[in-house]
Design an enzyme around this catalytic site. Structure first.
Site, mmCIF file in Angstrom:
data_model
loop_
_atom_site.group_PDB
_atom_site.id
_atom_site.type_symbol
_atom_site.label_atom_id
_atom_site.label_comp_id
_atom_site.label_asym_id
_atom_site.label_seq_id
_atom_site.Cartn_x
_atom_site.Cartn_y
_atom_site.Cartn_z
ATOM 1 N N LYS A 79 -75.571 53.207 38.078
ATOM 2 C CA LYS A 79 -74.220 53.725 37.806
ATOM 3 C C LYS A 79 -73.350 53.733 39.058
ATOM 4 O O LYS A 79 -72.629 54.691 39.329
ATOM 5 C CB LYS A 79 -74.279 55.121 37.175
ATOM 6 C CG LYS A 79 -74.984 55.141 35.814
ATOM 7 C CD LYS A 79 -74.917 56.527 35.183
ATOM 8 C CE LYS A 79 -75.575 56.528 33.807
ATOM 9 N NZ LYS A 79 -77.052 56.414 33.908
ATOM 10 N N ARG A 80 -73.396 52.633 39.813
ATOM 11 C CA ARG A 80 -72.596 52.545 41.021
ATOM 12 C C ARG A 80 -71.133 52.275 40.687
ATOM 13 O O ARG A 80 -70.816 51.597 39.713
ATOM 14 C CB ARG A 80 -73.132 51.445 41.932
ATOM 15 C CG ARG A 80 -74.559 51.657 42.433
ATOM 16 C CD ARG A 80 -74.701 52.965 43.200
ATOM 17 N NE ARG A 80 -75.900 52.966 44.016
ATOM 18 C CZ ARG A 80 -76.998 53.677 43.762
ATOM 19 N NH1 ARG A 80 -77.052 54.443 42.699
ATOM 20 N NH2 ARG A 80 -78.042 53.629 44.581
#
Length: 282
Positions: free
Chosen positions: A99-100
């Site tokens: 979830k960057r």
């Protein structure tokens, strides 16, 4: 390294041959305890190795949650690197749940970490957050094209807090999530059999309230412990249900450390998903 086929093509094949199921590798401290393991690197390594050995040869996708490895520092990352390599060697697609989300060179560095083919953490796909603007994801989208990887973009998550951002109104009057989904559809235009830019849409939502026809995969967390069932999928995803990759973590992992029990649980969920999709006539 030779170029890979596009992720969407490889995922479609895996879903058709192995069943459309993603199993998370989420070594919560509570799960390690339930398996009779210590909450340390040795326990992490045993948990991860057991899960990969049991499931990598039969499920379409394995999805390690990076945070549960990062909390152990460099030794935890080493366990994750080995898991990625071994699972891919066994035929599973590896989706790194990281979830960057960032901008410019920082987003580029995240993309190189997970999507550059000579990286120790090279994965078949990675999850990213678009809420710094969809354009901020361009380094990851471009790197994915170069490596034949995929990108799963958060769209409509099942946590209650997500609605204040995702269902907020964009300039054109649609929700921000709907705007992001349109961007994803544009990235996937013309891809066959499936685009490589996917959306994350919670299986617990009931009604997505947005057009999910993005010509790409729809990762659907929430099956199992979070309360959704495979039978809920046609209601949430409608005509797009055939492109759904339901994600189960604790619903499978709680059956460990027995490898046969892990496989049996994964097979059961995969069969239920097939039945749900078939019942929808897709």
């Amino acid at each position: 390294m030779s170029p890979l086929e596009p992720f969407g093509t490889r995922l479609r094949h895996a879903m058709d041959t192995r069943g459309p199921l993603c199993v998370g590798i989420d070594p919560h401290a509570s799960l390690l305890t339930a398996w009779g393991l210590a909450d340390d690197v040795a326990g992490l390594e045993r948990f991860t190795r057991t899960t990969v050995e049991a499931l990598a040869g039969r499920v379409a996708v394995l999805k390690p949650q990076s945070a549960f490895f990062e909390r152990f520092g460099s030794r935890g990352i080493a366990v994750l690197e080995k898991a990625v390599e071994e699972a891919r060697s066994a035929g599973a697609l590896m989706l790194m749940d990281a979830k960057r989300g960032d901008i410019g060179s920082t987003m580029g560095a995240y993309a190189e970490t997970f999507l550059r083919k000579d990286s120790p953490l090279f994965s078949d796909a990675v999850t990213v957050s678009p809420y710094l603007g969809f354009g901020s994801l361009r380094p990851a989208l471009d790197q994915a094209v170069l490596s034949g990887s995929g990108v799963f973009v958060l769209a409509l998550t099942s946590n209650p807090e997500g609605a204040e951002v995702q269902r907020a109104t964009a300039a054109d009057g649609s929700s921000l999530a709907a705007l992001m989904l349109r961007h994803m559809a544009a990235e996937n235009e013309g891809a066959d059999p499936l685009g490589s830019v996917g959306a994350v849409v919670g299986a617990t939502l009931g009604d997505a309230g947005a057009d999910l026809a993005i010509n790409g995969p729809l990762l659907a967390p929430g099956i199992g412990a979070q309360g959704a069932t495979p039978a809920d999928l046609p209601r949430v995803f409608g005509a797009a249900v055939g492109n759904v990759v339901p994600s189960v973590s604790r619903g499978v992992l709680r059956h460990g450390p027995d490898a046969a029990a892990l496989r049996s649980a994964a097979d059961r969920f995969a069969d239920e998903v097939r039945e749900a999709v078939a019942s929808a006539g897709v």
